[in-house]
Write a protein that holds these residues in place. Sequence first.
Motif, PDB file in Angstrom:
ATOM      1  N   ASP A 110      43.925  30.140  40.993  1.00  0.00           N
ATOM      2  CA  ASP A 110      43.374  29.400  39.862  1.00  0.00           C
ATOM      3  C   ASP A 110      43.645  30.135  38.542  1.00  0.00           C
ATOM      4  O   ASP A 110      43.051  31.171  38.269  1.00  0.00           O
ATOM      5  N   LEU A 111      44.540  29.574  37.751  1.00  0.00           N
ATOM      6  CA  LEU A 111      44.859  30.194  36.467  1.00  0.00           C
ATOM      7  C   LEU A 111      44.363  29.325  35.309  1.00  0.00           C
ATOM      8  O   LEU A 111      44.846  29.455  34.176  1.00  0.00           O
ATOM      9  N   SER A 112      43.396  28.450  35.605  1.00  0.00           N
ATOM     10  CA  SER A 112      42.941  27.514  34.575  1.00  0.00           C
ATOM     11  C   SER A 112      42.309  28.261  33.397  1.00  0.00           C
ATOM     12  O   SER A 112      41.617  29.261  33.577  1.00  0.00           O
ATOM     13  N   GLY A 113      42.564  27.761  32.220  1.00  0.00           N
ATOM     14  CA  GLY A 113      41.947  28.300  31.011  1.00  0.00           C
ATOM     15  C   GLY A 113      42.563  29.589  30.498  1.00  0.00           C
ATOM     16  O   GLY A 113      42.004  30.225  29.602  1.00  0.00           O
ATOM     17  N   LEU A 114      43.702  29.983  31.044  1.00  0.00           N
ATOM     18  CA  LEU A 114      44.302  31.252  30.616  1.00  0.00           C
ATOM     19  C   LEU A 114      45.474  31.015  29.662  1.00  0.00           C
ATOM     20  O   LEU A 114      46.292  30.123  29.874  1.00  0.00           O
ATOM     21  N   GLU A 115      45.531  31.830  28.617  1.00  0.00           N
ATOM     22  CA  GLU A 115      46.591  31.711  27.604  1.00  0.00           C
ATOM     23  C   GLU A 115      47.850  32.467  28.004  1.00  0.00           C
ATOM     24  O   GLU A 115      48.960  32.091  27.658  1.00  0.00           O
ATOM     25  N   ALA A 116      47.645  33.597  28.683  1.00  0.00           N
ATOM     26  CA  ALA A 116      48.769  34.463  29.060  1.00  0.00           C
ATOM     27  C   ALA A 116      48.329  35.331  30.235  1.00  0.00           C
ATOM     28  O   ALA A 116      47.134  35.423  30.532  1.00  0.00           O
ATOM     29  N   LEU A 117      49.313  35.943  30.888  1.00  0.00           N
ATOM     30  CA  LEU A 117      49.005  36.761  32.073  1.00  0.00           C
ATOM     31  C   LEU A 117      49.595  38.151  31.922  1.00  0.00           C
ATOM     32  O   LEU A 117      50.675  38.318  31.349  1.00  0.00           O
ATOM     33  N   VAL A 118      48.876  39.135  32.472  1.00  0.00           N
ATOM     34  CA  VAL A 118      49.396  40.507  32.495  1.00  0.00           C
ATOM     35  C   VAL A 118      49.442  40.994  33.939  1.00  0.00           C
ATOM     36  O   VAL A 118      48.468  40.858  34.681  1.00  0.00           O
ATOM     37  N   LEU A 119      50.600  41.525  34.337  1.00  0.00           N
ATOM     38  CA  LEU A 119      50.725  42.227  35.618  1.00  0.00           C
ATOM     39  C   LEU A 119      50.639  43.713  35.282  1.00  0.00           C
ATOM     40  O   LEU A 119      51.558  44.264  34.676  1.00  0.00           O
ATOM     41  N   PRO A 120      49.545  44.366  35.649  1.00  0.00           N
ATOM     42  CA  PRO A 120      49.348  45.748  35.206  1.00  0.00           C
ATOM     43  C   PRO A 120      50.067  46.763  36.085  1.00  0.00           C
ATOM     44  O   PRO A 120      50.634  46.421  37.127  1.00  0.00           O
ATOM     45  N   GLY A 121      50.011  48.008  35.677  1.00  0.00           N
ATOM     46  CA  GLY A 121      50.641  49.082  36.431  1.00  0.00           C
ATOM     47  C   GLY A 121      49.820  49.496  37.639  1.00  0.00           C
ATOM     48  O   GLY A 121      48.690  49.058  37.829  1.00  0.00           O
ATOM     49  N   GLY A 122      50.420  50.334  38.451  1.00  0.00           N
ATOM     50  CA  GLY A 122      49.737  50.825  39.646  1.00  0.00           C
ATOM     51  C   GLY A 122      50.689  50.885  40.810  1.00  0.00           C
ATOM     52  O   GLY A 122      51.903  51.064  40.638  1.00  0.00           O
TER      53      GLY A 122
END
Lengths: 217, 87
Positions: A38-50
């Motif tokens: 569910d990605l509803s309501g999101l403006e942008a996405l970040v895939l973080p480090g790790g």
Amino acid sequence: MTIGIVVFPGSNCDRDVRWALEGCLKIPTRFLWHETTDLSGLEALVLPGGFSYGDYLRCGAIARFAPVLQSLCHFASCGGKVLGICNGFQILTELGLLPGALTRNKNLHFICQSSSLTISNSQSDWLKNIKNKKSIELPIAHGEGRYQCSEDTFKKLQDEGSIALQYLNNPNGSIADIAGITNKEKNIFGLMPHPERACDPLLGSVDGVEILKSLLQ
Amino acid sequence: MSTFHARVLVHLRPSVLDPAGEATKAAANKLGIEGISMLRIGKVIDLEIKASSENDAKKRLELLSDRLLANPVIEDWTLELTQAHSL
């Protein structure tokens, strides 16, 4: 105006990204567990480090199959902005959303230091607010950040203006000093340096601020 | 149905620098082993798979190797397949 931050088992920069976006930039965020779609309501996405899924097999190889990434691919194909930082960049290449691959640093060391970078493509939204800077300082922290691609792919990156950031003092042996690239459409940006660790003067650099702000531009 | 043993060998493409291989080669020289002109490090993945025929097993293992076990951007792979026993 909420930004989604993907969390895998083994992510360790997810909270750094939240701290930078919420604490420094007052931008609301939502953590996205790897099993959600569910990605509803999101403006942008970040895939973080790790080290997603322990980085078993290859960095990002297992993460590629996470349900959240199937939704992310759809989000990106509709023009949504996606920023992949460090392990996030590795995942984007494994997914095929960005070309090439990240391999073991030439000197075999895990390199953790500040890094001077030049902005190679100031046309994309990601870097246009800092295009006048001669160089920027962002920290790097990786063991597998040596960018590799075929000659054909490299030429394509050049022709499409997709090389975004280059090291001034290539620390890991990446071809053409590449530290970050975008896709052809410029809505996906992957980089090995950590802009989220350069958002407060106390940390020695605020050059990451404009990159994170550009998630909403 | 038969069970097949498979061994997938994954190696970096010749054009991709293998710093771990280079470091190991240097260590081999320090050990006093002479004459090593090339040393490159890859991965071995052993698995067992049930399939109706060798061809069926091969097809699925090729897909697996190409899509998951190796990254074709930087790696090549080879497949060794042997029949274990019939059920």
